[in-house]
Design a protein around this motif. Structure first.
Motif, PDB file in Angstrom:
ATOM      1  N   ALA A  19      -6.114  -1.279  -6.478  1.00 56.81           N
ATOM      2  CA  ALA A  19      -4.728  -2.108  -5.800  1.00 56.81           C
ATOM      3  C   ALA A  19      -5.397  -3.774  -5.188  1.00 56.81           C
ATOM      4  CB  ALA A  19      -4.552  -1.458  -4.410  1.00 56.81           C
ATOM      5  N   GLU A  77      -1.523   8.079  -2.998  1.00 60.34           N
ATOM      6  CA  GLU A  77      -2.111   9.228  -3.843  1.00 60.34           C
ATOM      7  C   GLU A  77      -3.165   9.501  -2.654  1.00 60.34           C
ATOM      8  OE1 GLU A  77      -2.011   5.877  -7.308  1.00 60.34           O
ATOM      9  OE2 GLU A  77      -3.995   5.280  -5.143  1.00 60.34           O
ATOM     10  N   SER A 118      -6.212   2.553   1.845  1.00 57.95           N
ATOM     11  CA  SER A 118      -7.224   2.534   0.644  1.00 57.95           C
ATOM     12  C   SER A 118      -8.589   3.689   0.987  1.00 57.95           C
ATOM     13  CB  SER A 118      -7.395   1.698   0.186  1.00 57.95           C
ATOM     14  OG  SER A 118      -8.558   0.847   1.440  1.00 57.95           O
ATOM     15  N   THR A 156      -0.453   3.742  -2.758  1.00 56.80           N
ATOM     16  CA  THR A 156      -2.047   4.003  -1.686  1.00 56.80           C
ATOM     17  C   THR A 156      -2.023   4.896  -1.106  1.00 56.80           C
ATOM     18  OG1 THR A 156      -2.592   1.451  -2.740  1.00 56.80           O
ATOM     19  CG2 THR A 156      -4.275   2.978  -1.366  1.00 56.80           C
ATOM     20  N   ARG A 187      -6.108   2.624 -10.126  1.00 54.67           N
ATOM     21  CA  ARG A 187      -5.898   1.364  -9.295  1.00 54.67           C
ATOM     22  C   ARG A 187      -6.879   0.856  -8.569  1.00 54.67           C
ATOM     23  NH1 ARG A 187       0.341   2.295  -8.633  1.00 54.67           N
ATOM     24  NH2 ARG A 187      -0.131   0.741  -6.885  1.00 54.67           N
ATOM     25  N   GLY A 194       0.472  -1.003  -0.528  1.00 52.94           N
ATOM     26  CA  GLY A 194       0.426  -0.096  -0.050  1.00 52.94           C
ATOM     27  C   GLY A 194       1.104   0.751  -0.480  1.00 52.94           C
TER      28      GLY A 194
END
Lengths: 381, 174
Positions: free
Chosen positions: A308, A30, A171, A27, A306, A24
């Protein structure tokens, strides 16, 4: 390595997200990007595979704005997590000021977490740095998975240095900012507790290896010590604990003389005037020229889609890392360079008449030779 | 919001870090400006190997300077690894050729990379010719700067800097 630029009134720090593949890291970045106000962030750049796996690094600049007269920026990087991208990880790790280790909380991923942490320790050790003394924050990510290990157990198994740790579900953005803020605090604390006054900076490569950073455990104590530290010296100062794993080597003398340009042109006029590539790849290689093309990779900016959780691990692994191609074929290069010379518009003129006549002479000679070959093959071939 | 004591001082910040002072950066800027004038290149960026921008000259591009700095440093680091595999110490120059714009990267001393953006209003040869001259001059400035004794008081960071950074972070991500 923190850069303090009084001319641009800037302070820059490099923070790196580390951890096993699919834990992650991207992530996290992001989410930081998503939650940062527009005026405080640059593009999120990813060098990733077609399968959306980080190939080299993800990067985003986080601009804190002007603080006490200095524009302050954090440069956030992620590393590729897959085991076989270690050389790439080392490159990203160079010059890092702090690390966020993103661990996958799943029990099934414990071995990967341990392996990645060991890898981090080894890579830092190669750079002469000790993970136990390095600004580090751990993040227990994916707390929402079914087989998530208890935090106490994760700390037992992975946090031997008792570094600060945070639970997260990246996330959903949970725990992401807290982790980043904690690392920022630790990096600043470390800045305040740097080891020795900077000396006049010889080339970094010539420094002796394995100079240990000296870090004080508490920021306040460190600040007090810093206040009484001797003044810095040197216009450009370089981090004392920046250590290269390479043996000490003296910088070779520059191959070219700075001036006069005329004498350099005389030694190899074609090369200097833009037809270096016509000599072929060997000449290009000799001059250190290379053309990098990341064929399967893409440099994407922001909001790349994405999924993930759904990414199959195998698909991207099958794709090769960036390729380095040589220079273009000699004939093509020659054509291009000649075109550029003859098509010179408002660029600087050639330096001397003798240079110009030499080039014209050479081109004329090549043309005559080509005509002779053509005539020979036409009439005697 | 948690109040923190100042954790960073001017002296502390400057110790053991890469510090660039105005005096030397003015010399660097002059070299870059002259280089652009003579070579016909569009812009020049001086970037340190960690990916931080040191200074720039010429036209501003449509890209974020920090992003290009990070990518240039990454490209250079990657080719250094390739050089190592070939038994070279590192490649001192790289060239990226595009349809319209080109980038020439050249190592300056041990810490910086001179990145030159140019189009077809000049030639690779001209750029290389003047790059090598500029690189020598920049390396000379770096060496002289590193050899000079410090000038305490030449530039200052507010002692409350560290504390302010923490407050800014707290405000940024409320």
């Amino acid at each position: 390595m923190v850069q303090i630029n009084f001319a641009r009134k800037e302070i820059n720090c490099k923070l790196v997200y580390y951890g096993p593949g699919l834990s992650g890291k991207t992530t996290n970045l992001e989410m930081v990007h998503q939650r940062t106000p527009e005026q405080n962030k640059g593009e999120l750049t990813s060098i990733s595979t077609d399968g959306d796996r980080t190939l080299f690094f993800d990067f985003m600049p986080l601009d804190l704005g002007e603080i006490a007269g200095m524009k302050t920026k954090f440069h956030l990087y992620t590393v590729p997590g897959q085991v076989y991208y270690n050389s790439t990880r080392k490159l990203v790790l160079l010059g890092a000021d702090g690390i966020i280790f993103v661990a996958d909380s799943s029990r099934a991923k414990l071995a990967e977490n341990l392996e990645s942490l060991d890898n981090l320790r080894e890579n830092l050790a190669e750079m002469g740095k000790d993970l136990s003394k390095f600004p580090l924050v751990l993040q227990w990510n994916k707390r929402d998975v079914a087989d998530a290990m208890p935090v106490t157990e994760l700390n037992e198994r992975l946090n031997a240095f008792e570094a600060p740790s945070f639970e997260a579900v990246a996330s959903r953005g949970e725990g992401v900012i807290q982790t980043l803020k904690e690392l920022s605090a630790r990096v600043l604390a470390r800045i305040s507790s740097t080891e020795q006054a900077g000396l006049a900076a010889p080339p970094v490569e010539e420094r002796p290896a394995a100079v240990e950073p000296v870090e004080k455990p508490h920021a306040r104590e460190a600040a007090v010590q810093a206040q009484v530290a001797p003044p810095p010296v040197g216009g450009f100062q370089i981090e004392r604990n920046e250590v290269q794993s390479e043996p000490r080597r003296r910088e070779p003398e520059p191959r070219t003389l700075p001036l006069p340009a005329q004498s350099r042109v005389a030694s190899n006029p074609l090369e200097e005037m833009g037809v270096a590539a016509c000599a072929g790849p060997s000449a290009a290689a000799a001059s250190g020229q290379a053309s990098l093309v990341a064929a399967p990779a893409q440099v994407a900016t922001l909001e790349r889609p994405r999924a993930a959780q759904a990414r199959p691990a195998a698909r991207a692994e099958a794709r090769a890392p960036a390729h380095c191609h040589g220079v273009p074929p000699p004939a093509e290069s020659y054509r291009r360079e000649v075109r550029v010379i003859s098509g010179r518009r408002h660029g600087a003129p050639m330096r001397t008449d003798s240079d110009r006549s030499l080039v014209v002479g050479l081109i004329f000679g090549v043309a005559v030779a080509a005509a002779a070959v053509f005539a020979y093959t036409r009439f005697f071939g | 919001m948690t109040q923190r004591s100042p954790v960073v001082s001017d002296a502390a910040l400057r110790q053991g870090r890469v510090v660039y002072y105005e005096e030397h950066m003015a010399q660097v800027d002059r070299v870059l400006a002259e280089f652009l004038r003579r070579s016909g290149a569009r812009s020049a960026y001086l970037i340190d190997k960690d990916g931080h921008l040191i200074t720039k000259a010429g036209e501003a591009g449509d890209f974020h300077p920090d992003t290009i700095s990070a990518l240039v440093a990454g490209a250079f680091a990657a080719t250094k690894e390739m050089a190592r595999l070939l038994g070279e110490r590192e490649f001192s120059a790289l060239f990226h050729q595009g349809e319209r714009d080109n980038i020439q990267l050249s190592l300056v001393g041990n810490r910086a990379i001179l990145t030159v953006l140019f189009d077809d209003s000049t030639t690779l040869g001209m750029v290389r010719l003047y790059v090598s001259e500029a690189v020598s001059r920049l390396a000379g400035i770096f060496e002289r700067a590193a050899a000079q004794p410090g000038r305490e008081g030449a530039a200052q960071i507010d002692p409350s800097y560290g504390d302010s950074v923490q407050r800014t972070l707290d405000n940024l991500f409320k």
